[in-house]
Design a protein around this motif. Structure first.
Motif, mmCIF file in Angstrom:
data_model
loop_
_atom_site.group_PDB
_atom_site.id
_atom_site.type_symbol
_atom_site.label_atom_id
_atom_site.label_comp_id
_atom_site.label_asym_id
_atom_site.label_seq_id
_atom_site.Cartn_x
_atom_site.Cartn_y
_atom_site.Cartn_z
ATOM 1 N N MET A 1 40.948 39.646 37.406
ATOM 2 C CA MET A 1 40.164 40.325 38.209
ATOM 3 C C MET A 1 40.057 39.449 39.619
ATOM 4 S SD MET A 1 36.028 41.020 37.222
ATOM 5 C CE MET A 1 34.955 42.000 38.614
ATOM 6 N N ASN A 2 39.765 40.283 40.546
ATOM 7 C CA ASN A 2 39.980 39.651 41.819
ATOM 8 C C ASN A 2 38.559 39.524 42.439
ATOM 9 O OD1 ASN A 2 42.768 41.515 42.044
ATOM 10 N ND2 ASN A 2 42.852 39.264 42.519
ATOM 11 N N LYS A 3 38.081 38.466 43.191
ATOM 12 C CA LYS A 3 36.898 38.146 44.014
ATOM 13 C C LYS A 3 37.242 38.401 45.596
ATOM 14 C CE LYS A 3 33.032 35.206 44.918
ATOM 15 N NZ LYS A 3 32.445 33.899 44.736
ATOM 16 N N VAL A 4 36.641 38.972 46.238
ATOM 17 C CA VAL A 4 36.870 39.053 47.886
ATOM 18 C C VAL A 4 35.638 38.507 48.486
ATOM 19 C CG1 VAL A 4 37.486 40.547 49.823
ATOM 20 C CG2 VAL A 4 38.151 41.089 47.386
ATOM 21 N N VAL A 5 36.029 37.502 49.357
ATOM 22 C CA VAL A 5 35.188 37.027 50.230
ATOM 23 C C VAL A 5 35.367 36.987 51.617
ATOM 24 C CG1 VAL A 5 34.023 34.674 50.727
ATOM 25 C CG2 VAL A 5 34.750 35.216 48.445
ATOM 26 N N SER A 6 34.534 37.692 52.394
ATOM 27 C CA SER A 6 34.508 38.093 53.747
ATOM 28 C C SER A 6 33.840 37.143 54.815
ATOM 29 C CB SER A 6 33.705 39.583 53.940
ATOM 30 O OG SER A 6 34.330 40.520 52.949
ATOM 31 N N ILE B 1 39.269 35.948 51.939
ATOM 32 C CA ILE B 1 40.174 35.399 50.970
ATOM 33 C C ILE B 1 39.858 36.246 49.653
ATOM 34 C CG2 ILE B 1 39.912 33.185 49.352
ATOM 35 C CD1 ILE B 1 38.271 31.715 51.902
ATOM 36 N N VAL B 2 41.208 36.265 49.006
ATOM 37 C CA VAL B 2 41.002 37.291 47.768
ATOM 38 C C VAL B 2 41.545 36.163 46.710
ATOM 39 C CG1 VAL B 2 42.196 39.332 46.695
ATOM 40 C CG2 VAL B 2 41.739 39.321 49.137
ATOM 41 N N ILE B 3 40.686 36.048 45.749
ATOM 42 C CA ILE B 3 40.929 35.109 44.813
ATOM 43 C C ILE B 3 41.193 35.584 43.318
ATOM 44 C CG2 ILE B 3 39.647 33.121 43.559
ATOM 45 C CD1 ILE B 3 38.091 34.071 46.490
ATOM 46 N N ASP B 4 42.517 35.299 42.656
ATOM 47 C CA ASP B 4 42.567 35.677 41.318
ATOM 48 C C ASP B 4 41.844 34.617 40.506
ATOM 49 O OD1 ASP B 4 44.617 37.252 39.546
ATOM 50 O OD2 ASP B 4 44.600 34.950 38.808
ATOM 51 N N GLN B 5 41.009 35.252 40.059
ATOM 52 C CA GLN B 5 39.802 34.593 39.149
ATOM 53 C C GLN B 5 40.348 33.775 38.048
ATOM 54 O OE1 GLN B 5 36.502 37.421 39.714
ATOM 55 N NE2 GLN B 5 35.534 35.522 40.162
ATOM 56 N N SER B 6 41.372 34.572 37.276
ATOM 57 C CA SER B 6 42.115 33.801 36.159
ATOM 58 C C SER B 6 42.702 32.461 36.541
ATOM 59 C CB SER B 6 42.681 34.862 35.165
ATOM 60 O OG SER B 6 44.019 35.202 36.220
#
Length: 286
Positions: free
Chosen positions: A1-6, A18-23
């Motif tokens: 799952m991805n988290k996007v921080v603007s 910033i797009v994070i691969d949370q795993s």
């Protein structure tokens, strides 16, 4: 799952991500901004440092720094982020066309290769790259510039650069060197062929009519509500509308410094014999 921080850069109305691969805590950065004081000819890294600090504070691992295109309205901080955090800087493979177009404008023949070698990777259409367990697909979407790309992550999120804006703003201009309204229409159809629920992240918003700033929409919303390219608009109508509108637009305030920096990954032209860096202003060119 991805988290996007603007991150929003109000001076240029630019959204960086910033797009994070949370795993795995791997991440990518998309379209980072370098601050620029045009009156003083001075760059600074205040905005970029916010992204650096966020990544460090959360122990994320930066793997890619991605440019959706050579921006004409803000300077890129890609080179600064790489120096601080590592990662590879990438852009669409057609960057070489942009460098070719502008080498004569800025007379770069003697100091700047036009083979894209300033970047760590030139991304071909339909290429795929990974960060952590996430998959990113490259979709070439030219029209605004020859090197525009949309980045689709895990078939759920799409970062569209300047190709399309929020529905009440429409679409990007096509009157820069190498731009094409016909190409832009075709590129947008590619984006609108993604599943309805695909989330689209904008590179800019100018808050028309005094509404709040927004940067997120969906394919479904764009198909039904975009004022330039909704499902009722045919190519001929769009090209006419886009061309007429472009003829009324002023040159972006930061086009001249932005292109010179951004076709070099966010770095100034090579220092001259006195050790100082200079930007060129071509007279009567734009």
């Amino acid at each position: 799952m991805n988290k996007v921080v603007s991150f929003f850069h109000k001076q240029s109305s630019t959204y960086s991500y910033i797009v994070i691969d949370q795993s795995t805590n791997a991440c990518v950065v998309i379209d980072p901004v370098l601050d620029y004081d045009a009156s003083a000819g001075r760059t600074s890294t205040e905005s970029a440092s916010e992204m650096v600090d966020y990544i460090k504070a959360h122990s994320f691992r930066l793997e890619w720094i991605l440019e959706t295109h050579v921006h004409a309205d803000h300077l890129s901080s890609a080179a600064y982020l790489k120096a601080q955090l590592g990662g590879k800087i990438a852009i669409g493979a057609k960057i070489t066309d942009v460098q070719q177009l502008f080498k004569g404008v800025f007379n770069t023949e003697n100091e700047m290769p036009i083979d894209g070698s300033q970047f760590d990777a030139l991304l071909e259409n339909k290429a795929e790259i990974n960060f952590g367990e996430s998959r990113l697909k490259v979709m070439h979407t030219p029209g605004h510039t020859p090197a525009c790309s949309t980045y689709v992550i895990n078939d759920e999120l799409a970062f569209v650069g300047d190709t399309i804006f929020m529905p009440d703003m429409g679409t990007a201009r096509c009157d820069f060197p190498g731009g094409s309204a016909q190409q832009l229409f075709s590129s947008i159809q590619q984006i609108l062929s993604l599943p309805d629920e695909t989330i689209l992240y904008m590179c800019h918003d100018y808050a028309p009519n005094g509404r709040e700033y927004k940067n997120i929409t969906t394919v479904r919303e764009q198909r039904h509500k975009n004022i330039h390219v909704n499902h009722d608009v045919i190519e001929k109508e769009f090209v006419s509308l886009r061309t007429e509108r472009d003829n009324t637009l002023a040159v972006p305030a930061l086009l001249i410094p932005s292109v010179q920096f951004n076709m070099r990954t966010g770095q100034a032209p090579k220092a001259e014999s006195n050790g100082k860096h200079y930007l060129k202003i071509p007279l009567n060119q734009f």
